[in-house]
Design an enzyme around this catalytic site. Sequence first.
Site, PDB file in Angstrom:
ATOM      1  N   ASP A  65      14.157 139.263  20.973  1.00  0.00           N
ATOM      2  CA  ASP A  65      15.332 138.810  21.301  1.00  0.00           C
ATOM      3  C   ASP A  65      16.208 139.780  20.168  1.00  0.00           C
ATOM      4  O   ASP A  65      16.049 139.839  19.194  1.00  0.00           O
ATOM      5  CB  ASP A  65      15.465 137.204  20.723  1.00  0.00           C
ATOM      6  CG  ASP A  65      16.684 136.780  21.114  1.00  0.00           C
ATOM      7  OD1 ASP A  65      17.447 137.225  21.804  1.00  0.00           O
ATOM      8  OD2 ASP A  65      17.117 135.581  20.401  1.00  0.00           O
TER       9      ASP A  65
ATOM     10  N   HIS B 100      26.362 131.446  19.809  1.00  0.00           N
ATOM     11  CA  HIS B 100      25.154 131.407  19.047  1.00  0.00           C
ATOM     12  C   HIS B 100      25.249 130.151  18.034  1.00  0.00           C
ATOM     13  O   HIS B 100      26.540 130.027  17.422  1.00  0.00           O
ATOM     14  CB  HIS B 100      24.823 132.516  17.981  1.00  0.00           C
ATOM     15  CG  HIS B 100      24.241 133.707  19.120  1.00  0.00           C
ATOM     16  ND1 HIS B 100      24.866 134.842  18.963  1.00  0.00           N
ATOM     17  CD2 HIS B 100      23.226 133.524  20.172  1.00  0.00           C
ATOM     18  CE1 HIS B 100      23.974 135.647  20.052  1.00  0.00           C
ATOM     19  NE2 HIS B 100      23.270 134.965  20.519  1.00  0.00           N
ATOM     20  N   GLY B 101      24.354 129.193  17.697  1.00  0.00           N
ATOM     21  CA  GLY B 101      24.373 128.284  16.594  1.00  0.00           C
ATOM     22  C   GLY B 101      24.673 126.996  17.006  1.00  0.00           C
ATOM     23  O   GLY B 101      24.996 126.727  18.067  1.00  0.00           O
TER      24      GLY B 101
ATOM     25  N   ASP C 243      17.589 128.270  21.060  1.00  0.00           N
ATOM     26  CA  ASP C 243      17.081 128.308  19.965  1.00  0.00           C
ATOM     27  C   ASP C 243      17.519 126.940  19.075  1.00  0.00           C
ATOM     28  O   ASP C 243      16.594 126.218  18.651  1.00  0.00           O
ATOM     29  CB  ASP C 243      17.471 129.704  19.223  1.00  0.00           C
ATOM     30  CG  ASP C 243      16.713 129.885  17.828  1.00  0.00           C
ATOM     31  OD1 ASP C 243      16.082 129.023  17.571  1.00  0.00           O
ATOM     32  OD2 ASP C 243      17.100 130.781  17.152  1.00  0.00           O
TER      33      ASP C 243
ATOM     34  N   ARG D 124       0.622 118.385   7.804  1.00  0.00           N
ATOM     35  CA  ARG D 124       0.152 117.883   9.316  1.00  0.00           C
ATOM     36  C   ARG D 124       1.090 116.815   9.834  1.00  0.00           C
ATOM     37  O   ARG D 124       1.145 116.427  10.815  1.00  0.00           O
ATOM     38  CB  ARG D 124      -1.279 117.803   9.521  1.00  0.00           C
ATOM     39  CG  ARG D 124      -2.117 119.138   9.086  1.00  0.00           C
ATOM     40  CD  ARG D 124      -3.528 118.853   9.077  1.00  0.00           C
ATOM     41  NE  ARG D 124      -3.706 117.991   7.940  1.00  0.00           N
ATOM     42  CZ  ARG D 124      -5.128 117.844   7.807  1.00  0.00           C
ATOM     43  NH1 ARG D 124      -6.158 118.137   8.449  1.00  0.00           N
ATOM     44  NH2 ARG D 124      -5.460 117.111   6.732  1.00  0.00           N
TER      45      ARG D 124
ATOM     46  N   HIS E 122      23.211 133.541  26.524  1.00  0.00           N
ATOM     47  CA  HIS E 122      22.515 133.476  25.220  1.00  0.00           C
ATOM     48  C   HIS E 122      23.548 132.240  24.754  1.00  0.00           C
ATOM     49  O   HIS E 122      24.317 131.743  25.469  1.00  0.00           O
ATOM     50  CB  HIS E 122      22.919 134.558  24.528  1.00  0.00           C
ATOM     51  CG  HIS E 122      22.150 135.761  24.608  1.00  0.00           C
ATOM     52  ND1 HIS E 122      21.346 136.105  23.482  1.00  0.00           N
ATOM     53  CD2 HIS E 122      21.709 136.419  25.587  1.00  0.00           C
ATOM     54  CE1 HIS E 122      20.635 137.227  24.066  1.00  0.00           C
ATOM     55  NE2 HIS E 122      20.694 137.543  25.086  1.00  0.00           N
ATOM     56  N   GLY E 123      22.964 131.635  23.582  1.00  0.00           N
ATOM     57  CA  GLY E 123      23.713 130.497  22.921  1.00  0.00           C
ATOM     58  C   GLY E 123      23.907 129.348  23.750  1.00  0.00           C
ATOM     59  O   GLY E 123      24.945 128.732  24.009  1.00  0.00           O
TER      60      GLY E 123
HETATM   61 ZN   LIG Z   1      21.566 135.596  21.726  1.00  0.00          ZN
END
Ligand SMILES: [Zn+2]
Length: 340
Positions: free
Chosen positions: A83, A192-193, A268, A293, A223-224
């Site tokens: 990416d 993004h974000g 993401d 865990r 994207h994003g």
């Molecule tokens: Zn991106």
Amino acid sequence: MPLCPMRQMLEEARKGGYGVGAYNVNNMEQIQAILAAAKETRSPVIIQASRGALEYSNLIYLKHLMLAAVEENPDIPIVLHLDHGPDLKLCKEAIALGFTSVMIDGSIDYDKKTPDGKHPARSFEDNIRVTKEVADYAHARGVSVEGELGTLGGIEDETHADEVLLTDPDEVEEFCKRTRVDALALAIGTSHGAYKFKHEPVLAMDLVTECRKRAPDTNFVMHGSSSVPQELVAEVNKYGGKLPGAMGVPIPSIQEAVKRGIQKINVDTDGRLVVTAAIRKVFVEKPSEFDPRKYLGPARDALEKLIASKMRDFGTAGHAGDYQAKSLESMKTFYAKQKR
Ligand SMILES: [Zn+2]
């Protein structure tokens, strides 16, 4: 099944009229969760690593975790994708690690930085030059390439553009012809974000339709495209987090974009949110717990559930058995013929 070339996976999605999620990974639990979701919903899947992820995992760890995922899931077509590759050097490293696809982000210049740490946009010609260089190298090895035209807002690892520029459809046809990219990231107003928008975003849907007309054989990428579900943000904040006013792209907008010609959907932030919420919950509800865990496990389960729902929403579910993955050797021959 061997690893799948991204070109093939996205062409199948284009024919079938569905989207394939590309999910960012940094560690074992994320990879396991994404593959478990793919298995459960019978979905082809793209697992992608950014430069930051490769640095965090010292490259070799992530490579072997990804290969373990492939070995454990022979019936699922899997693409390993880099990416936001900033330059030819990192794309070469990813290809040497066995990635079947790389993104060269020629839209911004990663070598240059403004005083506030952002990267300036590259010119159209400069973008073509760096993208074509990577495409020539990758295609000679059968590896797929994603480019980007226009720039996105927001921030994701090192990716921070100085200005937001929507993709110009007039440039799409020439860019695809000259670079021969297999996939192209379009800037249609996503970001993004987690702090994408103050209000529900209005995406430039007509741009997707227009670009689809200009380059009917190229696969398009959004994207994003995290949705930043408000219940997840609330969950993080309920357990001591501080995420004011985070907002994303609603699922119906993504579905509309897929209808108009998007094949790859990058997610993401939502994965980060669900993992953070699950870990925070354990810390607050069981403060005496100190076995990793016992909080990484619930985080993995929560991520699996989230990704499975995305696979259903994007229409990926049920398509894992539609085709056999082509070898990189056969892709090499394909590209060599195309070049002539
Ligand atoms: Zn991106």
